[in-house]
Write a protein that holds these residues in place. Structure first.
Motif, PDB file in Angstrom:
ATOM      1  N   VAL A 104       1.774  17.028 -75.433  1.00 24.74           N
ATOM      2  CA  VAL A 104       1.901  15.759 -74.725  1.00 24.74           C
ATOM      3  C   VAL A 104       3.351  15.676 -74.263  1.00 24.74           C
ATOM      4  CG1 VAL A 104       1.791  13.251 -74.912  1.00 24.74           C
ATOM      5  CG2 VAL A 104       0.099  14.678 -76.094  1.00 24.74           C
ATOM      6  N   PHE A 105       3.546  15.695 -72.968  1.00 25.67           N
ATOM      7  CA  PHE A 105       4.897  15.735 -72.416  1.00 25.67           C
ATOM      8  C   PHE A 105       5.426  14.337 -72.138  1.00 25.67           C
ATOM      9  CE2 PHE A 105       5.850  20.136 -71.514  1.00 25.67           C
ATOM     10  CZ  PHE A 105       4.614  20.751 -71.392  1.00 25.67           C
ATOM     11  N   GLY A 106       6.751  14.196 -72.258  1.00 20.75           N
ATOM     12  CA  GLY A 106       7.413  13.042 -71.667  1.00 20.75           C
ATOM     13  C   GLY A 106       7.539  13.269 -70.171  1.00 20.75           C
ATOM     14  N   GLN A 107       8.079  12.287 -69.481  1.00 18.31           N
ATOM     15  CA  GLN A 107       8.162  12.369 -68.033  1.00 18.31           C
ATOM     16  C   GLN A 107       9.319  13.228 -67.554  1.00 18.31           C
ATOM     17  OE1 GLN A 107       4.993  11.631 -67.305  1.00 18.31           O
ATOM     18  NE2 GLN A 107       5.930  11.010 -65.384  1.00 18.31           N
ATOM     19  N   GLY A 108      10.166  13.653 -68.455  1.00 13.52           N
ATOM     20  CA  GLY A 108      11.254  14.536 -68.075  1.00 13.52           C
ATOM     21  C   GLY A 108      12.521  13.790 -67.702  1.00 13.52           C
ATOM     22  N   THR A 109      13.643  14.439 -67.932  1.00 15.99           N
ATOM     23  CA  THR A 109      14.945  13.920 -67.518  1.00 15.99           C
ATOM     24  C   THR A 109      15.601  14.964 -66.629  1.00 15.99           C
ATOM     25  OG1 THR A 109      15.279  12.641 -69.550  1.00 15.99           O
ATOM     26  CG2 THR A 109      17.252  13.230 -68.287  1.00 15.99           C
ATOM     27  N   ARG A 110      15.940  14.548 -65.413  1.00 14.82           N
ATOM     28  CA  ARG A 110      16.619  15.464 -64.489  1.00 14.82           C
ATOM     29  C   ARG A 110      18.118  15.390 -64.765  1.00 14.82           C
ATOM     30  NH1 ARG A 110      15.310  18.104 -60.037  1.00 14.82           N
ATOM     31  NH2 ARG A 110      13.285  17.035 -59.942  1.00 14.82           N
ATOM     32  N   LEU A 111      18.675  16.499 -65.215  1.00 18.91           N
ATOM     33  CA  LEU A 111      20.091  16.569 -65.550  1.00 18.91           C
ATOM     34  C   LEU A 111      20.836  17.338 -64.468  1.00 18.91           C
ATOM     35  CD1 LEU A 111      22.436  16.147 -67.566  1.00 18.91           C
ATOM     36  CD2 LEU A 111      21.772  18.326 -68.625  1.00 18.91           C
TER      37      LEU A 111
END
Lengths: 115, 115
Positions: A104-111
């Protein structure tokens, strides 16, 4: 149902700064695994770390470190002395040991690391 | 050496024209997954194989099918692609189900364009 929240959609820092990516999860199960993946612009998800729910020891790997706190249901990821090559989307994920063990993934963080 | 290989890396198809994406692995993992990832979103699991056992996600459209002729290869068939099916398709593999949740290894993805 399981849920992973990465509240930071985008982070931008200057090279050599330290940066922490937050991850908060929800599950009623007591046995689960947490993961971090890196997705550079090339598209491939790269496995970074796996942690099971019984192991709250923090981990350090070079410039990367992870802080797992069951009390706050958080599994945060810190990059020390960031570099331009760290620029990517980072996903936190959870999987239960029962059943199909799906991520189950989070929505992601673009760094973005700026020179 | 590449461990999860996806071909082609870029695929253009016409609306309604069947298309097949392929994935192969050299890891001898018994579980293979197909994910769909749209722009700025987390990967979404379509289905997975545990050995020869096929497991479809409840919300995967019937338009998406899969085949796994042997341990090493897995195919994603889109019978009648629509414009909404344009996405990155990621293949992943892992060792076993049951016991510890093992990390998934991802291929580089196939970016599908539907014209």
């Amino acid at each position: 149902a399981q849920k992973v929240t990465q509240a930071q959609t985008e982070i931008s820092v200057v090279e050599k700064e330290d940066v922490t990516l937050d991850c908060v999860y929800e599950t009623r199960d007591t046995t689960y695994y947490l993961f971090w993946y890196k997705q550079p612009p090339s598209g491939e998800l790269v496995f970074l770390i796996r942690r099971n729910s019984f192991d709250e020891q923090n981990e350090i790997s070079g410039r990367y470190s992870w802080n797992f706190q069951k009390s706050t249901s958080s599994f945060n990821f810190t990059i020390t002395a960031s570099q331009v090559v760290d620029s990517a989307v980072y996903f936190c994920a959870l999987a239960l040991i029962q059943g199909a063990q799906k991520l189950v993934f989070g929505q992601g963080t673009r760094l973005t690391i700026n020179p | 050496d590449a461990m999860v290989i996806q071909n082609p890396r870029y695929q253009v198809t016409q609306f309604g024209k069947p298309v097949t994406l392929s994935c192969s692995q050299t890891l001898n993992h018994n579980v293979m997954y197909w994910y769909q990832q749209k722009s700025s979103q987390a990967p979404k699991l379509l289905f997975h194989y545990y050995d020869k056992d096929f497991n479809n996600e409840a919300d995967t459209p019937d338009n998406f099918q899969s085949r796994r002729p042997n341990t090493s290869f897995c195919f994603l068939d889109i019978r009648s692609p629509g414009l909404g099916d344009a996405a990155m398709y990621l293949c992943a593999t892992s060792r076993g189900v049951g016991g510890p949740v093992n990390e998934q290894y991802f291929g580089p993805g196939t970016r599908l364009t539907v014209t």
